[in-house]
Design a protein around this motif. Structure first.
Motif, mmCIF file in Angstrom:
data_model
loop_
_atom_site.group_PDB
_atom_site.id
_atom_site.type_symbol
_atom_site.label_atom_id
_atom_site.label_comp_id
_atom_site.label_asym_id
_atom_site.label_seq_id
_atom_site.Cartn_x
_atom_site.Cartn_y
_atom_site.Cartn_z
ATOM 1 N N ALA A 15 -14.967 14.058 22.246
ATOM 2 C CA ALA A 15 -15.029 15.333 21.522
ATOM 3 C C ALA A 15 -14.499 15.193 20.089
ATOM 4 O O ALA A 15 -14.221 16.195 19.434
ATOM 5 N N GLY A 16 -14.304 13.973 19.625
ATOM 6 C CA GLY A 16 -13.840 13.792 18.253
ATOM 7 C C GLY A 16 -12.333 13.880 18.104
ATOM 8 O O GLY A 16 -11.825 14.134 17.007
ATOM 9 N N GLY A 17 -11.607 13.686 19.200
ATOM 10 C CA GLY A 17 -10.163 13.583 19.093
ATOM 11 C C GLY A 17 -9.388 14.849 19.399
ATOM 12 O O GLY A 17 -8.173 14.888 19.223
ATOM 13 N N TRP A 18 -10.075 15.885 19.865
ATOM 14 C CA TRP A 18 -9.324 17.100 20.213
ATOM 15 C C TRP A 18 -10.003 17.835 21.361
ATOM 16 O O TRP A 18 -11.173 17.581 21.674
ATOM 17 N N LEU A 19 -9.219 18.739 21.973
ATOM 18 C CA LEU A 19 -9.697 19.460 23.151
ATOM 19 C C LEU A 19 -9.827 20.943 22.824
ATOM 20 O O LEU A 19 -8.820 21.630 22.658
ATOM 21 N N SER A 20 -11.040 21.413 22.724
ATOM 22 C CA SER A 20 -11.262 22.847 22.539
ATOM 23 C C SER A 20 -11.160 23.530 23.900
ATOM 24 O O SER A 20 -11.254 22.868 24.949
ATOM 25 N N PRO A 21 -11.004 24.853 23.918
ATOM 26 C CA PRO A 21 -11.017 25.552 25.213
ATOM 27 C C PRO A 21 -12.287 25.267 26.007
ATOM 28 O O PRO A 21 -12.231 25.076 27.229
ATOM 29 N N ASP A 22 -13.428 25.210 25.315
ATOM 30 C CA ASP A 22 -14.679 24.899 26.019
ATOM 31 C C ASP A 22 -14.637 23.517 26.662
ATOM 32 O O ASP A 22 -15.134 23.310 27.767
ATOM 33 N N THR A 23 -14.044 22.569 25.926
ATOM 34 C CA THR A 23 -13.954 21.203 26.466
ATOM 35 C C THR A 23 -13.037 21.177 27.678
ATOM 36 O O THR A 23 -13.328 20.517 28.683
ATOM 37 N N MET A 24 -11.928 21.916 27.597
ATOM 38 C CA MET A 24 -11.025 21.959 28.754
ATOM 39 C C MET A 24 -11.698 22.652 29.945
ATOM 40 O O MET A 24 -11.517 22.247 31.093
ATOM 41 N N ASP A 25 -12.491 23.665 29.643
ATOM 42 C CA ASP A 25 -13.239 24.324 30.725
ATOM 43 C C ASP A 25 -14.190 23.326 31.385
ATOM 44 O O ASP A 25 -14.397 23.351 32.613
ATOM 45 N N MET A 26 -14.776 22.469 30.563
ATOM 46 C CA MET A 26 -15.695 21.468 31.089
ATOM 47 C C MET A 26 -14.970 20.519 32.047
ATOM 48 O O MET A 26 -15.482 20.175 33.113
ATOM 49 N N VAL A 27 -13.748 20.135 31.657
ATOM 50 C CA VAL A 27 -12.959 19.249 32.524
ATOM 51 C C VAL A 27 -12.646 19.963 33.844
ATOM 52 O O VAL A 27 -12.703 19.361 34.920
ATOM 53 N N ALA A 28 -12.348 21.256 33.750
ATOM 54 C CA ALA A 28 -12.083 22.026 34.976
ATOM 55 C C ALA A 28 -13.309 22.021 35.883
ATOM 56 O O ALA A 28 -13.189 21.873 37.106
#
Ligand code: FES
Length: 176
Positions: A49-62
Motif C-alpha cells: 500500500a506504499g508504506g501506510w495503512l488506510s482504514p480501507d486497507t485495514m478493513d481489507m486485512v480484517a
C-alpha cells in the motif's frame, strides 16, 4: 481460504503472488487461529500500500482474516512501526529513549529536522523522507541510531546522516 478481496481506491491491489504469500502465512497457524498472522499480514499489506495503512486497507486485512475491523485497528494503532498516514519513500525512525538520548538522539533529531526542513511526523515536500521518533529499538549500545528501511544506522554523526540521506536519494538504501 482467503476471501476474494474487493479493490477500493485506498486499498492496495494485491497480486496473485502476494495473495499466495499471505495464504502461506495464514497456513502456518492452526485452524481457527489465523488471527495470529495479523502482524505479518499487516507488514505485507503495508508495503503493497506504499508504506501506510488506510482504514480501507485495514478493513481489507480484517476481511482476509475473517475478523472484525476493530481487531485490526487495535493492533495497527498499538505498534508504532505501522504508519497510519501516508509517508515518504524513506521513513527515518530515530530512537529517543533514555540510553540513546544520553548519547545525543536529541541532536540527531534536530539535525535531521534542520537538514530536511521538516519536523518529527512530517514528510519532505518531495515525498522522499518522513521523520519519526521511536522508543527503544533494542540496540541501546549503538546510539544515537535510526532505522531506515531494513537496516539500523548506528553511532550517528552529522556526516553519517548526510551520507545516509544522499544514499537514499540515490536509491542505494534497501527498503525491504
Ligand atoms: S534506547 Fe535507543 S535503542 Fe535502546
Amino acid at each position: 481460504m482467503i476471501k476474494t478481496v474487493i479493490t477500493q481506491q485506498d486499498r492496495p491491489v494485491l497480486s496473485p503472488e502476494k495473495m499466495a504469500e499471505i495464504q502461506g502465512v495464514i497456513q502456518q497457524f492452526p485452524e481457527g487461529k489465523s488471527k495470529s498472522a495479523i502482524l505479518r499480514i499487516l507488514h505485507i499489506v503495508e508495503r503493497e500500500a506504499g508504506g501506510w495503512l488506510s482504514p480501507d486497507t485495514m478493513d481489507m486485512v480484517a476481511e482476509i482474516l475473517s475478523i472484525e475491523p476493530i481487531e485490526v485497528y487495535e493492533v495497527a494503532t498499538f505498534y508504532t512501526m505501522f504508519n497510519l498516514n501516508p509517508v515518504g519513500k524513506y521513513v527515518l525512525e530515530v530512537c529517543q529513549t533514555g540510553p540513546c538520548m544520553l548519547v545525543g538522539s536529541d541532536q540527531t533529531i534536530e539535525y535531521i529536522e534542520k537538514t530536511l526542513d521538516i519536523k518529527v511526523g512530517e514528510t519532505t515536500a518531495d515525498g522522499m523522507f518522513t521523520l519519526k521518533t521511536s522508543e527503544c529499538l533494542g540496540a541501546c549500545g549503538y546510539g544515537p541510531l535510526l532505522k531506515c528501511g531494513i537496516h539500523y544506522h548506528e553511532h550517528l554523526t552529522n556526516d553519517s546522516i548526510d551520507t545516509l540521506l544522499t544514499a537514499c536519494r540515490n536509491g542505494e538504501v534497501e527498503k525491504y
